[in-house]
Design a protein around this motif. Structure first.
Motif, PDB file in Angstrom:
ATOM      1  N   TYR A  26       9.710  11.125  -1.796  1.00 48.42           N
ATOM      2  CA  TYR A  26       9.500  12.542  -2.093  1.00 48.42           C
ATOM      3  C   TYR A  26       9.293  12.683  -3.595  1.00 48.42           C
ATOM      4  O   TYR A  26      10.187  12.379  -4.391  1.00 48.42           O
ATOM      5  N   TYR A  27       8.105  13.141  -4.003  1.00 47.14           N
ATOM      6  CA  TYR A  27       7.753  13.270  -5.410  1.00 47.14           C
ATOM      7  C   TYR A  27       8.127  14.663  -5.915  1.00 47.14           C
ATOM      8  O   TYR A  27       7.904  15.667  -5.226  1.00 47.14           O
ATOM      9  N   MET A  28       8.649  14.701  -7.140  1.00 47.68           N
ATOM     10  CA  MET A  28       9.182  15.942  -7.694  1.00 47.68           C
ATOM     11  C   MET A  28       8.533  16.247  -9.040  1.00 47.68           C
ATOM     12  O   MET A  28       7.871  15.403  -9.639  1.00 47.68           O
ATOM     13  N   GLY A  29       8.775  17.458  -9.531  1.00 43.91           N
ATOM     14  CA  GLY A  29       8.307  17.859 -10.850  1.00 43.91           C
ATOM     15  C   GLY A  29       6.891  18.378 -10.831  1.00 43.91           C
ATOM     16  O   GLY A  29       6.163  18.308  -9.831  1.00 43.91           O
ATOM     17  N   GLU A  30       6.471  18.911 -11.967  1.00 45.17           N
ATOM     18  CA  GLU A  30       5.140  19.504 -12.088  1.00 45.17           C
ATOM     19  C   GLU A  30       4.048  18.471 -11.906  1.00 45.17           C
ATOM     20  O   GLU A  30       3.032  18.722 -11.258  1.00 45.17           O
ATOM     21  N   LYS A  31       4.236  17.279 -12.471  1.00 53.63           N
ATOM     22  CA  LYS A  31       3.227  16.232 -12.384  1.00 53.63           C
ATOM     23  C   LYS A  31       3.455  15.280 -11.221  1.00 53.63           C
ATOM     24  O   LYS A  31       2.693  14.324 -11.053  1.00 53.63           O
ATOM     25  N   LYS A  32       4.485  15.509 -10.424  1.00 51.20           N
ATOM     26  CA  LYS A  32       4.794  14.656  -9.275  1.00 51.20           C
ATOM     27  C   LYS A  32       4.904  13.191  -9.695  1.00 51.20           C
ATOM     28  O   LYS A  32       4.386  12.296  -9.019  1.00 51.20           O
ATOM     29  N   ALA A  33       5.593  12.947 -10.797  1.00 55.57           N
ATOM     30  CA  ALA A  33       5.742  11.583 -11.300  1.00 55.57           C
ATOM     31  C   ALA A  33       7.091  10.982 -10.911  1.00 55.57           C
ATOM     32  O   ALA A  33       7.193   9.780 -10.665  1.00 55.57           O
TER      33      ALA A  33
ATOM     34  N   VAL B 184       0.859  -1.181   0.000  1.00 57.29           N
ATOM     35  CA  VAL B 184       0.000   0.000   0.000  1.00 57.29           C
ATOM     36  C   VAL B 184       0.892   1.226   0.000  1.00 57.29           C
ATOM     37  O   VAL B 184       2.050   1.174   0.423  1.00 57.29           O
ATOM     38  N   GLU B 185       0.348   2.325  -0.500  1.00 61.48           N
ATOM     39  CA  GLU B 185       1.031   3.607  -0.421  1.00 61.48           C
ATOM     40  C   GLU B 185       0.044   4.664   0.039  1.00 61.48           C
ATOM     41  O   GLU B 185      -1.058   4.776  -0.490  1.00 61.48           O
ATOM     42  N   TRP B 186       0.450   5.437   0.999  1.00 61.27           N
ATOM     43  CA  TRP B 186      -0.358   6.535   1.525  1.00 61.27           C
ATOM     44  C   TRP B 186       0.328   7.836   1.151  1.00 61.27           C
ATOM     45  O   TRP B 186       1.425   8.123   1.611  1.00 61.27           O
ATOM     46  N   ARG B 187      -0.321   8.616   0.275  1.00 56.23           N
ATOM     47  CA  ARG B 187       0.210   9.912  -0.118  1.00 56.23           C
ATOM     48  C   ARG B 187      -0.273  10.946   0.899  1.00 56.23           C
ATOM     49  O   ARG B 187      -1.433  11.359   0.900  1.00 56.23           O
ATOM     50  N   ILE B 188       0.622  11.383   1.759  1.00 57.17           N
ATOM     51  CA  ILE B 188       0.284  12.366   2.776  1.00 57.17           C
ATOM     52  C   ILE B 188      -0.131  13.685   2.121  1.00 57.17           C
ATOM     53  O   ILE B 188      -1.052  14.364   2.564  1.00 57.17           O
ATOM     54  N   CYS B 189       0.574  14.041   1.061  1.00 53.17           N
ATOM     55  CA  CYS B 189       0.292  15.248   0.294  1.00 53.17           C
ATOM     56  C   CYS B 189       0.855  14.991  -1.101  1.00 53.17           C
ATOM     57  O   CYS B 189       1.464  13.940  -1.334  1.00 53.17           O
ATOM     58  N   PRO B 190       0.680  15.894  -2.056  1.00 52.31           N
ATOM     59  CA  PRO B 190       1.188  15.626  -3.400  1.00 52.31           C
ATOM     60  C   PRO B 190       2.684  15.343  -3.463  1.00 52.31           C
ATOM     61  O   PRO B 190       3.133  14.640  -4.361  1.00 52.31           O
ATOM     62  N   SER B 191       3.472  15.830  -2.521  1.00 54.16           N
ATOM     63  CA  SER B 191       4.927  15.680  -2.609  1.00 54.16           C
ATOM     64  C   SER B 191       5.478  14.530  -1.769  1.00 54.16           C
ATOM     65  O   SER B 191       6.600  14.086  -2.021  1.00 54.16           O
ATOM     66  N   TRP B 192       4.733  14.040  -0.782  1.00 58.39           N
ATOM     67  CA  TRP B 192       5.265  13.032   0.124  1.00 58.39           C
ATOM     68  C   TRP B 192       4.357  11.811   0.174  1.00 58.39           C
ATOM     69  O   TRP B 192       3.133  11.942   0.160  1.00 58.39           O
ATOM     70  N   GLY B 193       4.993  10.630   0.243  1.00 58.89           N
ATOM     71  CA  GLY B 193       4.251   9.389   0.338  1.00 58.89           C
ATOM     72  C   GLY B 193       4.973   8.378   1.201  1.00 58.89           C
ATOM     73  O   GLY B 193       6.198   8.405   1.345  1.00 58.89           O
ATOM     74  N   ILE B 194       4.210   7.463   1.806  1.00 58.45           N
ATOM     75  CA  ILE B 194       4.751   6.363   2.602  1.00 58.45           C
ATOM     76  C   ILE B 194       4.235   5.074   1.987  1.00 58.45           C
ATOM     77  O   ILE B 194       3.020   4.870   1.879  1.00 58.45           O
ATOM     78  N   ALA B 195       5.161   4.193   1.588  1.00 53.13           N
ATOM     79  CA  ALA B 195       4.795   2.925   0.952  1.00 53.13           C
ATOM     80  C   ALA B 195       5.338   1.764   1.782  1.00 53.13           C
ATOM     81  O   ALA B 195       6.412   1.858   2.383  1.00 53.13           O
TER      82      ALA B 195
END
Length: 346
Positions: free
Chosen positions: A247-254, A208-219
């Protein structure tokens, strides 16, 4: 003679100051309705909303005929910036604007088409309603009246202009309310994961992955398998748990960078000597999520770091496991790889 000229000049100046010509002027009236942060309910008797609503209803009543004819639209702007992402802010701003409009429709007996609505994921938690109220005209000269009449557009011209303005406002409102592709890629909090590379080696893997916000996630991913063959002379068994912070980066957070920890146990016997023991380590991960649709994505990732394996070697003789000592190995390099199917739940 000079006194007459002076008196005439003073008289004309007083006429200019005392009786100004006010023609086709308008006054903007803006009412602000406050909302509780992160909430979309419209509480009328709260934070000055009741007073603002009373003023607005009075303005509407004084100009109701013009409003119902479509000549004086009410400009409604919804705002929200207290949610976790832009998509949620826009959705909440839209609900807030609709609640204010519903209150006005019920109380003032006006219609949905009398509003022009825009929603914003900025500035605060409120809704503004603005209307440009025309002031009463005073007397004008015949020359000014003729000039104004000549400049006044025809009925057909006014209808064309109103139609163009309505189409433009509808287009802007649609763009404000519709999340872009970039927003869609970041609009989720919980998803299921399955590493297809692990499944290809007959090792079931889920996470599972929990995206706390668009930039941060816990998997968190886990693997487990247990296989024996050749009358239990060969064995392939393991379990692993691998939590990761990303930590997700870029405009699309990909694209993302992460920190991975891994722990588990294994039992391999693919030849004459088997190995059974524990493993533990961690490292840095990097990857990219390729969006397939609103619900599915492919996650390509690679992890580099350190693993420690503490195990015992054994042989199986006449169905009995015979131990041949312990060993410890350290490994620096690739510690994780995956082509993971991601399924967004919400």
């Amino acid at each position: 003679m000079s006194r007459k000229i002076t008196f005439l000049t003073l008289f004309l100046w007083l006429m200019t100051v005392t009786f100004p010509v006010i023609a086709q002027q308008k006054a903007d009236t803006t009412c602000i309705f406050r909302f509780v942060p992160q909430k979309d309910m419209f509480y009328v008797p709260w934070n000055g909303n009741e007073t603002e609503l009373a003023h607005l209803l009075e303005y509407i009543e004084n100009n109701k005929a013009t409003i119902l004819d479509g000549k004086l639209p009410l400009l409604v702007d919804g705002y929200c910036n207290s949610k976790s992402c832009e998509v949620k802010n826009l959705a909440t701003a839209k609900i807030r604007a609709n609640r204010v409009k519903s209150e006005l429709i019920i109380r003032a007996k006006i219609k949905e088409e009398n509003f022009i609505t825009h929603n914003h994921a900025t500035e605060g938690d409120f809704v503004t309603v603005r209307l440009t109220v025309p002031l009463k005209e005073t007397a004008v000269t015949d020359a000014e009246a003729e000039a104004r009449l000549a400049a006044e557009p025809t009925v057909a011209d006014r209808r064309e202009r109103q139609k163009a303005e309505a189409e433009k406002a509808a287009q802007q409102n649609t763009l404000a309310d519709t999340p872009s592709e970039t927003k869609i890629t970041t609009d989720y909090h919980l998803s299921l994961r399955a590493n297809l590379l692990r499944w290809a080696t007959l090792t079931p893997d889920l996470g599972v992955e929990w995206r706390i916000c668009p930039s941060w996630g816990i998997a968190v991913n886990g693997s487990w398998t247990s296989w024996t063959w050749s009358d239990k002379d060969h064995r392939y068994a393991l379990w692993e748990v691998a939590p990761e912070v990303r930590y997700y980066m870029g405009e699309k957070k990909a694209w993302y960078l992460g920190a991975l920890f891994k722990a588990g146990q294994f039992n391999y016997k693919l030849s004459e000597t088997g190995k059974q023991g524990d493993l533990m380590g961690g490292g840095i991960t990097a990857g990219h999520q390729l969006r397939l649709n609103k619900a599915l994505a492919l996650d390509f990732n690679l992890g580099l770091g350190y693993l420690n394996a503490d195990y015992e070697k054994y042989e199986v003789i006449d169905g009995v496991r015979v131990r041949h000592g312990n060993e410890t190995k350290d490994w620096w390099g690739p510690i994780n790889a995956g082509v993971t199917l991601v399924w967004k739940l919400f």
